[in-house]
Design a protein around this motif. Structure first.
Motif, PDB file in Angstrom:
ATOM      1  N   THR A 143       0.886  -1.631   0.118  1.00  0.00           N
ATOM      2  CA  THR A 143      -0.233   0.084  -0.068  1.00  0.00           C
ATOM      3  C   THR A 143       1.469   1.418  -0.106  1.00  0.00           C
ATOM      4  O   THR A 143      -0.082   2.016  -0.285  1.00  0.00           O
ATOM      5  CB  THR A 143      -0.797   0.336   1.014  1.00  0.00           C
ATOM      6  OG1 THR A 143       0.050   0.157   2.246  1.00  0.00           O
ATOM      7  CG2 THR A 143      -2.179  -1.068   0.909  1.00  0.00           C
ATOM      8  N   HIS A 144       1.606   1.334   0.388  1.00  0.00           N
ATOM      9  CA  HIS A 144       2.968   1.818   0.444  1.00  0.00           C
ATOM     10  C   HIS A 144       4.527   1.992  -0.680  1.00  0.00           C
ATOM     11  O   HIS A 144       4.252   0.800  -0.539  1.00  0.00           O
ATOM     12  CB  HIS A 144       4.177   2.515   1.666  1.00  0.00           C
ATOM     13  CG  HIS A 144       2.900   3.118   2.459  1.00  0.00           C
ATOM     14  ND1 HIS A 144       1.263   2.732   3.278  1.00  0.00           N
ATOM     15  CD2 HIS A 144       2.171   4.387   3.469  1.00  0.00           C
ATOM     16  CE1 HIS A 144       0.958   3.452   3.885  1.00  0.00           C
ATOM     17  NE2 HIS A 144       1.772   4.362   3.989  1.00  0.00           N
TER      18      HIS A 144
ATOM     19  N   THR B  53       0.216   4.725  -2.153  1.00  0.00           N
ATOM     20  CA  THR B  53       0.840   5.645  -1.439  1.00  0.00           C
ATOM     21  C   THR B  53       2.143   5.381  -1.523  1.00  0.00           C
ATOM     22  O   THR B  53       1.992   4.599  -1.825  1.00  0.00           O
ATOM     23  CB  THR B  53       0.424   6.185   0.107  1.00  0.00           C
ATOM     24  OG1 THR B  53      -0.672   6.098   0.748  1.00  0.00           O
ATOM     25  CG2 THR B  53       1.025   7.048   0.749  1.00  0.00           C
TER      26      THR B  53
ATOM     27  N   THR C  81       5.710   7.486  -1.672  1.00  0.00           N
ATOM     28  CA  THR C  81       6.523   8.071  -0.637  1.00  0.00           C
ATOM     29  C   THR C  81       7.585   8.394  -1.604  1.00  0.00           C
ATOM     30  O   THR C  81       8.108   8.085  -2.310  1.00  0.00           O
ATOM     31  CB  THR C  81       6.741   7.354   0.143  1.00  0.00           C
ATOM     32  OG1 THR C  81       7.410   6.395  -0.023  1.00  0.00           O
ATOM     33  CG2 THR C  81       5.520   6.823   1.277  1.00  0.00           C
TER      34      THR C  81
ATOM     35  N   ASN D 100      10.386   8.141   2.952  1.00  0.00           N
ATOM     36  CA  ASN D 100       9.523   7.780   3.722  1.00  0.00           C
ATOM     37  C   ASN D 100       8.809   8.557   4.162  1.00  0.00           C
ATOM     38  O   ASN D 100       7.521   8.667   4.862  1.00  0.00           O
ATOM     39  CB  ASN D 100      10.266   7.924   4.537  1.00  0.00           C
ATOM     40  CG  ASN D 100      10.470   6.114   4.513  1.00  0.00           C
ATOM     41  OD1 ASN D 100      10.891   5.122   4.016  1.00  0.00           O
ATOM     42  ND2 ASN D 100      12.627   6.394   5.033  1.00  0.00           N
TER      43      ASN D 100
ATOM     44  N   PRO E 178       4.501  10.245   2.820  1.00  0.00           N
ATOM     45  CA  PRO E 178       3.767  10.802   1.650  1.00  0.00           C
ATOM     46  C   PRO E 178       3.265  11.454   1.026  1.00  0.00           C
ATOM     47  O   PRO E 178       3.866  12.642   1.266  1.00  0.00           O
ATOM     48  CB  PRO E 178       1.869  10.237   2.462  1.00  0.00           C
ATOM     49  CG  PRO E 178       2.427   9.831   3.906  1.00  0.00           C
ATOM     50  CD  PRO E 178       3.995  10.393   4.095  1.00  0.00           C
TER      51      PRO E 178
ATOM     52  N   ILE F 241      -1.443   9.936  -4.184  1.00  0.00           N
ATOM     53  CA  ILE F 241      -1.590   8.475  -3.240  1.00  0.00           C
ATOM     54  C   ILE F 241      -2.693   8.495  -4.648  1.00  0.00           C
ATOM     55  O   ILE F 241      -3.265   9.304  -5.493  1.00  0.00           O
ATOM     56  CB  ILE F 241      -3.329   8.493  -2.320  1.00  0.00           C
ATOM     57  CG1 ILE F 241      -2.578   8.946  -0.603  1.00  0.00           C
ATOM     58  CG2 ILE F 241      -4.528   7.455  -2.620  1.00  0.00           C
ATOM     59  CD1 ILE F 241      -3.633   9.429  -0.391  1.00  0.00           C
TER      60      ILE F 241
END
Length: 83
Positions: free
Chosen positions: A7-8, A32, A34, A37, A39, A42
């Protein structure tokens, strides 16, 4: 790299695996992106904002049905609020 459950992802991973990410987004996932690190963006399915907008409109219309001015003109209410 398997991105199916992420999801990241970092901006580098997003650039490298954009096609895979878009496939996941089409299936309803939110991803998301990044940078260091933090965000920064999205990825969401294109129809989500339209659905959310329609839900807000429907909610406002329901609220409007429940609350009326009881026959008072808006101009009178504005003047009353200024006093």
């Amino acid at each position: 790299m398997d991105l199916s459950y992420m999801t990241h992802v970092s901006a580098f991973e997003a650039k490298t695996h954009l096609s895979q990410l878009l496939t996941q987004v089409q299936q309803g996932h939110r991803i998301t992106i990044t940078k260091h690190n933090t965000p920064v963006a999205i990825l969401i399915p294109a129809d989500v904002p339209k659905q959310a907008t329609q839900e807000i409109i429907d909610s406002l219309l329901e609220t409007r049905k429940k609350h009326t001015l009881s026959g008072l003109p808006v101009t009178e209410l504005k003047e009353e609020g200024r006093r």
